[in-house]
Design an enzyme around this catalytic site. Structure first.
Site, mmCIF file in Angstrom:
data_model
loop_
_atom_site.group_PDB
_atom_site.id
_atom_site.type_symbol
_atom_site.label_atom_id
_atom_site.label_comp_id
_atom_site.label_asym_id
_atom_site.label_seq_id
_atom_site.Cartn_x
_atom_site.Cartn_y
_atom_site.Cartn_z
ATOM 1 N N SER A 84 21.480 7.066 -11.649
ATOM 2 C CA SER A 84 21.273 5.834 -10.912
ATOM 3 C C SER A 84 22.624 5.413 -10.315
ATOM 4 C CB SER A 84 20.744 4.813 -11.902
ATOM 5 O OG SER A 84 20.502 3.624 -11.254
ATOM 6 N N LYS A 119 20.880 1.702 1.763
ATOM 7 C CA LYS A 119 20.187 1.896 0.495
ATOM 8 C C LYS A 119 18.710 1.591 0.716
ATOM 9 C CE LYS A 119 20.540 0.780 -4.404
ATOM 10 N NZ LYS A 119 19.143 0.578 -4.620
ATOM 11 N N ARG A 140 11.308 10.396 -9.941
ATOM 12 C CA ARG A 140 12.550 10.237 -10.685
ATOM 13 C C ARG A 140 12.291 10.133 -12.182
ATOM 14 N NH1 ARG A 140 15.832 6.603 -13.037
ATOM 15 N NH2 ARG A 140 18.032 7.112 -12.853
ATOM 16 N N GLU A 177 14.806 9.446 -0.800
ATOM 17 C CA GLU A 177 13.976 8.276 -1.086
ATOM 18 C C GLU A 177 12.664 8.368 -0.321
ATOM 19 O OE1 GLU A 177 15.594 6.602 -3.234
ATOM 20 O OE2 GLU A 177 14.731 4.594 -3.331
ATOM 21 N N CYS A 410 -2.932 -26.777 -23.875
ATOM 22 C CA CYS A 410 -3.011 -25.475 -23.187
ATOM 23 C C CYS A 410 -4.139 -25.483 -22.157
ATOM 24 C CB CYS A 410 -3.242 -24.377 -24.219
ATOM 25 S SG CYS A 410 -3.561 -22.775 -23.469
#
Ligand code: IVH
Length: 678
Positions: A84, A119, A140, A177, A410
């Site tokens: 990474s 990127k 990956r 990518e 709740c």
């Protein structure tokens, strides 16, 4: 009919014409033939191949989409690990990165070249070409193993099935990518909203989801695309990243055209600023720029930390901020019972997605913001993913608004909400609250946990409302008839769900542990815990002290795990899941990349336990840990009689005192490196 050499020649020629035309159209964006001409050649080739199936080759342009959906994807080990990137968020972090690697270089080189790339916000994939032919495409995954999605990869038109070079080396690895262009992304979401499916949160998730589609025909329709950015050749044929990118393009890949070779860090900073301004003009999403040292010899000298290359860094764009109007404020009950206030807003585009809900975190934050229905607020994405309200523009507040009050009961089960002193979170503590069970079930079935396909929020609600399920373990008792009785559920889908539930029994102990949803036990901590406590009994019996002694497990996690196992209903849940045959012990598959790497390193620290404390002069803690482990040692989190060495840096505190009291040997970083001959 006999296959003549003339026929063979014709087929080869058609393929090469089509390949060239595809490259010109998809990669160079510069078509060399009319669509109609392309279609005619394509059909000719298809006809010849159907007449003479013996002539079909896997790199033929007609073979991009297979006929049969895959049953599942196989897990495969990467040929070379996928690392990474370390992140930097500003110029000063960028300079620090530069200073760090400069210090590490042997020679004192004054000038460096950097390759700047955009990127791309997609999913990294690894491609293998054997003798020039695409043979494998893998996600990956965790960087060490991924899923074999070759069938899906083949549908991406900008990935050549055959490399366009003479004399290809026997093995070529290409990384890059896979991404979805923004227009395709919004089209997919429009269609999903029509069919009531959950929308993809962003193009990255959509690309990852598409890559994991079992039916390659659907993948082909989704028009995934791919930018290549890393090329691994077996011999040292290339000197630098820039030439690799050029060669990738020649080989037939789409390489991002906005790359730039920079001669200084100032130029890099300028590139970043320029693209921060222009990024929204691009037809795909980017989340920063990647800066790589161009020279491969330098890259080699610098190498990798456990996670990142030292020669590259991702310079991330700051989160975007946009204004919108609050239409309502609601509370959401999560699987831990945590009650989170949320703002429902006029939909706005934010960092590539449409956003209409934003978290307000907790009641303190609500009070601090004094957010009200009707307010104009500024929102952004925290960590680029979760939309949050940053501030209220009180000048724009309409007249007659009222301050918001968190409810006392709740919204799902009406029981009284509590907020323990000292905590910021309000909770529903009714363990049979449907919201908690629903959240737990969805988490249990999620991809990183038990990965039960077909069990999402909608089905979880139906199962709970129809009283078929009172605990996660009840899932394993469900019959096809029971599931088929749910709304909009046919026999086939019911059978698929029962099968998927049964298959989940094969999932690893680490996934099961993660699936239990213990606070602070994410998938990384689950893995660490299962590696150190090889079965659930050992984990359940571990003391806080035992848990804290594990490297990476801090006090909060240890407390949380310890408390979880003390609870009776949790113990019963584990028993019921054990009875249903789920995995609660580590199996034989404990192979791990670090061990492979260490195989040829002398094991001088075999059987020795280390504790690291303080700031080391040059190594990061995880780097020191890696070195110790490579030499056979173990690193734990706290000092005890069993500790052999304390690796101490500057500002070491209580651990150093404890070690001295116990008479444990101390090492400095320098001594460690000397022992390791580094
Ligand atoms: S280089 C060792 N280059 O960003 C080299 N990565 O945050 C590591 N990414 O996992 C990758 N565009 O998925 C590289 N031009 C680019 C990239 C890029 C996007 C992704 C990639 C990586 C992630 C790290």
């Amino acid at each position: 009919m006999r296959v003549t050499s003339e026929l063979r020649g014709q087929v080869t020629q058609l393929r090469s014409q089509l390949q060239k035309a595809g490259y010109a159209y998809y990669v160079l964006d510069n078509p060399i033939m009319e669509d109609a001409v392309y279609d005619r050649l394509y059909r000719q080739l298809q006809e010849l191949e159907s007449q003479y199936p013996g002539l079909i080759t896997s790199d033929s342009p007609t073979q991009r989409v297979g006929e049969e959906p895959a049953a599942q994807f196989n897990s495969v080990k990467h040929n070379i690990a996928l690392y990474s990137l370390e992140n930097a968020f500003n110029q000063s972090e960028l300079s620090k990165w530069e200073q760090k690697w400069r210090r590490q270089l042997e020679e004192d080189i004054v000038e460096f070249e950097y390759v700047c790339e955009l990127k791309i916000d997609g999913s990294a994939i690894a491609l293998t070409y054997e003798n020039g032919i695409l043979t494998r495409g893998v996600t990956r995954g965790d960087g060490i193993t991924g899923e074999d999605i070759t069938q899906n990869i083949r549908t991406i038109k900008t990935i050549p099935l055959k490399l366009n070079i003479e004399d290809p080396p026997p093995i070529v690895e290409v990384r890059g990518e896979a991404f979805l262009p923004l227009d395709v992304f919004s089209m997919i979401n429009q269609e999903r909203s029509k069919t009531g499916e959950n929308l993809f949160a962003n193009p990255r998730n959509a690309a990852a989801g598409t890559l994991r589609q079992l039916d390659a025909r659907i993948v082909a329709k989704r028009k995934l695309n791919f930018f290549g950015y890393t090329l691994h050749l077996p011999e040292e044929r290339l000197d630098n990243q820039w030439d690799s990118l050029e060669l990738l393009q020649k080989m037939g890949f789409l390489v991002n055209p906005h790359r730039k070779l920079c001669q200084s860090l100032e130029e890099v900073a300028q590139y970043f600023t320029d693209w921060d301004g222009k990024r929204h003009d691009l037809p795909y999403m980017t989340d920063g720029v990647v800066v790589k040292l161009n020279n491969y010899a330098l890259q080699k000298q610098l190498g990798f930390t456990q996670k990142f290359p030292r020669w590259a860094i991702a310079l991330k764009y700051p989160a975007e901020e946009v204004p919108t109007i609050v239409k309502d404020i609601i509370v959401n009950v999560g699987r831990t019972g945590a009650v989170t206030p949320m703002a429902i807003m006029e939909p706005v585009q934010l960092a590539g997605t449409t956003v209409q809900r934003a978290t307000l975190h907790n009641s303190d934050r609500v009070a601090q913001l004094d957010i009200r229905v009707g307010d104009t607020v500024v929102i952004r994405k925290a960590g680029e993913i979760i939309p949050e309200v940053l501030r209220v523009i009180t000048d724009l507040r309409p007249a007659q608004t009222v301050a918001y009050q968190m409810p006392n009961s709740c919204p799902e089960c009406n029981s009284q909400l509590t907020r323990p002193p000292g905590e910021s979170v309000t909770r529903c503590v009714n363990s049979s609250c449907p919201a908690i069970l629903r959240g737990s079930l969805v988490h249990w079935a999620s991809r990183d946990a038990l990965d039960i396909r077909g069990l999402g929020e909608r089905i979880a609600i139906l199962l709970i409302n129809s009283n078929l399920i009172k605990s996660i373990a009840d899932l394993y008792q469900l019959s096809v008839t029971e599931i088929a009785s749910l709304e909009r559920m046919g026999d086939k889908s019911a059978q698929n769900l029962v099968d998927a539930i049964a298959e989940s029994k094969q999932q690893s102990y680490a996934r099961v542990l993660y699936g239990l949803g213990i606070r602070y036990v994410g998938n990384v901590n689950a893995k660490i815990l299962t590696e150190n406590f090889p079965d659930i009994e050992k984990l359940a019996q571990a003391s806080i002290y035992d848990l804290e002694a594990v490297y990476g497990i801090g006090e909060e996690i240890a407390q949380s795990v310890f408390q979880w196992f003390k609870n009776n209903s949790n113990q019963e849940l584990v028993k019921a899941l054990q009875a249903a045959d789920l995995q609660f012990a580590t199996g034989s598959d404990t192979s791990n990349f670090d061990h492979d790497q260490s195989s040829n390193i002398t094991q001088i620290f075999s059987g020795k336990t280390f504790v690291i404390t303080g700031t080391l002069p040059s190594l990061k803690r995880n780097e020191a840990k890696e070195l110790i482990e490579q030499a056979g040692g173990k690193v734990t989190g706290s000092v005890s009689k069993r500790t052999d060495y304390l690796l101490a840096g500057e500002n070491a505190g209580s651990k150093l005192i404890k070690a001295r009291n116990l008479g444990i040997s101390e090492l400095t970083e320098q001594q460690l490196l000397e022992l390791l001959n580094k």
